[in-house]
Design an enzyme around this catalytic site. Sequence first.
Site, PDB file in Angstrom:
ATOM      1  N   ARG A 127       9.282   4.829  24.285  1.00 48.68           N
ATOM      2  CA  ARG A 127      10.555   4.410  24.870  1.00 48.68           C
ATOM      3  C   ARG A 127      11.679   5.387  24.547  1.00 48.68           C
ATOM      4  O   ARG A 127      11.550   6.230  23.667  1.00 48.68           O
ATOM      5  CB  ARG A 127      10.945   3.022  24.355  1.00 48.68           C
ATOM      6  N   THR A 166      13.982  10.035  11.021  1.00 45.36           N
ATOM      7  CA  THR A 166      13.181  10.183  12.232  1.00 45.36           C
ATOM      8  C   THR A 166      13.794  11.232  13.162  1.00 45.36           C
ATOM      9  O   THR A 166      14.994  11.200  13.432  1.00 45.36           O
ATOM     10  CB  THR A 166      13.093   8.836  12.975  1.00 45.36           C
ATOM     11  N   LYS A 191      10.302  12.452   9.699  1.00 46.64           N
ATOM     12  CA  LYS A 191       9.216  11.857  10.480  1.00 46.64           C
ATOM     13  C   LYS A 191       9.404  12.310  11.919  1.00 46.64           C
ATOM     14  O   LYS A 191      10.391  11.937  12.565  1.00 46.64           O
ATOM     15  CB  LYS A 191       9.257  10.332  10.367  1.00 46.64           C
ATOM     16  N   LYS A 236       8.593  12.343  15.784  1.00 48.84           N
ATOM     17  CA  LYS A 236       7.967  11.575  16.853  1.00 48.84           C
ATOM     18  C   LYS A 236       7.233  12.556  17.764  1.00 48.84           C
ATOM     19  O   LYS A 236       7.834  13.523  18.256  1.00 48.84           O
ATOM     20  CB  LYS A 236       9.033  10.806  17.642  1.00 48.84           C
ATOM     21  N   ASP A 278       4.460  10.795  13.774  1.00 43.87           N
ATOM     22  CA  ASP A 278       4.172   9.490  14.366  1.00 43.87           C
ATOM     23  C   ASP A 278       3.877   9.688  15.842  1.00 43.87           C
ATOM     24  O   ASP A 278       4.778  10.020  16.618  1.00 43.87           O
ATOM     25  CB  ASP A 278       5.357   8.542  14.180  1.00 43.87           C
ATOM     26  N   GLU A 308       0.853   8.974  11.715  1.00 45.23           N
ATOM     27  CA  GLU A 308       0.936   7.548  11.991  1.00 45.23           C
ATOM     28  C   GLU A 308       0.388   7.245  13.390  1.00 45.23           C
ATOM     29  O   GLU A 308       0.717   7.954  14.341  1.00 45.23           O
ATOM     30  CB  GLU A 308       2.418   7.167  11.934  1.00 45.23           C
ATOM     31  N   ASP A 334      -0.090   1.770  12.170  1.00 44.91           N
ATOM     32  CA  ASP A 334       1.189   1.073  12.380  1.00 44.91           C
ATOM     33  C   ASP A 334       1.020  -0.030  13.424  1.00 44.91           C
ATOM     34  O   ASP A 334       0.809  -1.190  13.060  1.00 44.91           O
ATOM     35  CB  ASP A 334       2.287   2.078  12.771  1.00 44.91           C
ATOM     36  N   LYS A 356       5.951  -3.523   8.449  1.00 47.69           N
ATOM     37  CA  LYS A 356       7.279  -3.783   9.017  1.00 47.69           C
ATOM     38  C   LYS A 356       7.501  -5.290   9.054  1.00 47.69           C
ATOM     39  O   LYS A 356       6.608  -6.043   9.448  1.00 47.69           O
ATOM     40  CB  LYS A 356       7.391  -3.225  10.435  1.00 47.69           C
ATOM     41  N   CYS A 399      10.457   0.277   9.767  1.00 42.37           N
ATOM     42  CA  CYS A 399      11.448  -0.594  10.401  1.00 42.37           C
ATOM     43  C   CYS A 399      11.438  -0.379  11.900  1.00 42.37           C
ATOM     44  O   CYS A 399      10.792   0.520  12.402  1.00 42.37           O
ATOM     45  CB  CYS A 399      12.842  -0.304   9.845  1.00 42.37           C
ATOM     46  N   ASP A 407      10.328   4.443   5.474  1.00 41.87           N
ATOM     47  CA  ASP A 407      10.830   4.962   6.750  1.00 41.87           C
ATOM     48  C   ASP A 407      11.858   3.941   7.218  1.00 41.87           C
ATOM     49  O   ASP A 407      11.584   3.104   8.053  1.00 41.87           O
ATOM     50  CB  ASP A 407       9.639   5.091   7.718  1.00 41.87           C
ATOM     51  N   ASP A 415      15.327   4.467   8.125  1.00 40.47           N
ATOM     52  CA  ASP A 415      16.543   5.200   8.478  1.00 40.47           C
ATOM     53  C   ASP A 415      17.357   4.541   9.585  1.00 40.47           C
ATOM     54  O   ASP A 415      18.446   5.008   9.903  1.00 40.47           O
ATOM     55  CB  ASP A 415      16.173   6.622   8.910  1.00 40.47           C
TER      56      ASP A 415
END
Length: 352
Positions: free
Chosen positions: A12, A123, A148, A150, A178, A206, A231, A255, A283, A308, A310
């Site tokens: 997304r 992230t 991290k 993406k 991730d 991840e 995850d 999470k 989160c 993680d 942030d």
Amino acid sequence: MPLKTPFKTALRQVRTAEDLIIQVIGDDGSVGYGNAPATVVITGDSHTSAAAAIRQYLAPAVIGRDIDDREDILQAVQQAMVHNTSAKAAVDMAVHDLFGQKYGLPLYRFFGGARNEVVSDLTISVNDPAVMADDARKAVSEGYRQLKLKVGVGADIDFQRVSAVRQAVGPDMGIRLDANQGWTAKEAIRLIRRMEDAGLDIELVEQPVPAWDIEGLKQVTDHVDVDIMADEAVFSPHDVFRLLSMRACDLINIKLMKAGGLAPAAQMAAVAASAGVGCMMGCMLESKVGITAAASLSAGMRCIQKNDLDAADLMAADPVAGGLQYQNGRLVLTDAPGLGITEIKGWQELSF
Ligand code: MG
């Protein structure tokens, strides 16, 4: 909440974040806070569905109860309906907040008090390699020591993204990836091996494969050296038990919004620890209410080593007063009882 920069993952893209905030109010006027951010592509929960779940099924499990019956209240919340984990997390969190306030106990102490601060990564959204390298340099200048990235949007360009960031930040910066379910098992194995051979020094990857593909996750775990973290494939304590019985992953991302709150999240950490497996506290894109709750659990329990958390630091303006403080990648918890949230500015009340 407007974001400092647009948040982009394999699942997304968003420019602003909205959160659903709930209050559980005690007879003495004390207020426990909880939140349920909508993550329809992960948990399936929207604000509308979470509000309806709370109104119809979860609130009746809490209203009128004695806060000292915490275990029974939390169990009633979990058993009131299946799924709807974000709604359950909001209520569970607020009940813990209220309990902490009654006994003058900051939640990180309630959960064990191992530490009063944790270190989070930052992230970096998935973008062109040069943009990600710039974002990474900026994160270093803000004091973050772990990134991290993406990825999961095109295997070849993913390799270029990670190479560009490693070149930009040098050898000492920790880099996590991730993929948010973006690769097939074979793509993941090829790509991760290529990154290993290139010496990109990746700490963990991840969720390389789709959430439903547990066998694929195990295949990746079995065929690369880098640690593989589950995850989206792991929501509950039962999921942790099942995945680790199969040795399908090396690490677990916990999470609150997947687990359904602090109580089941603590249970997930305990199951992982029993299997000798490490955890990260993660989160959603959410306000500081949930981040403070997650950091309190993570700081309290020694067996949760990675963070993680942030999200609230990605907001251009923070409407939540009280709770933890961000200090250059460190999340410092308050010694106020419960979550220590004092005010939420600019919220719009939903009729209840
Ligand atoms: Mg993830």
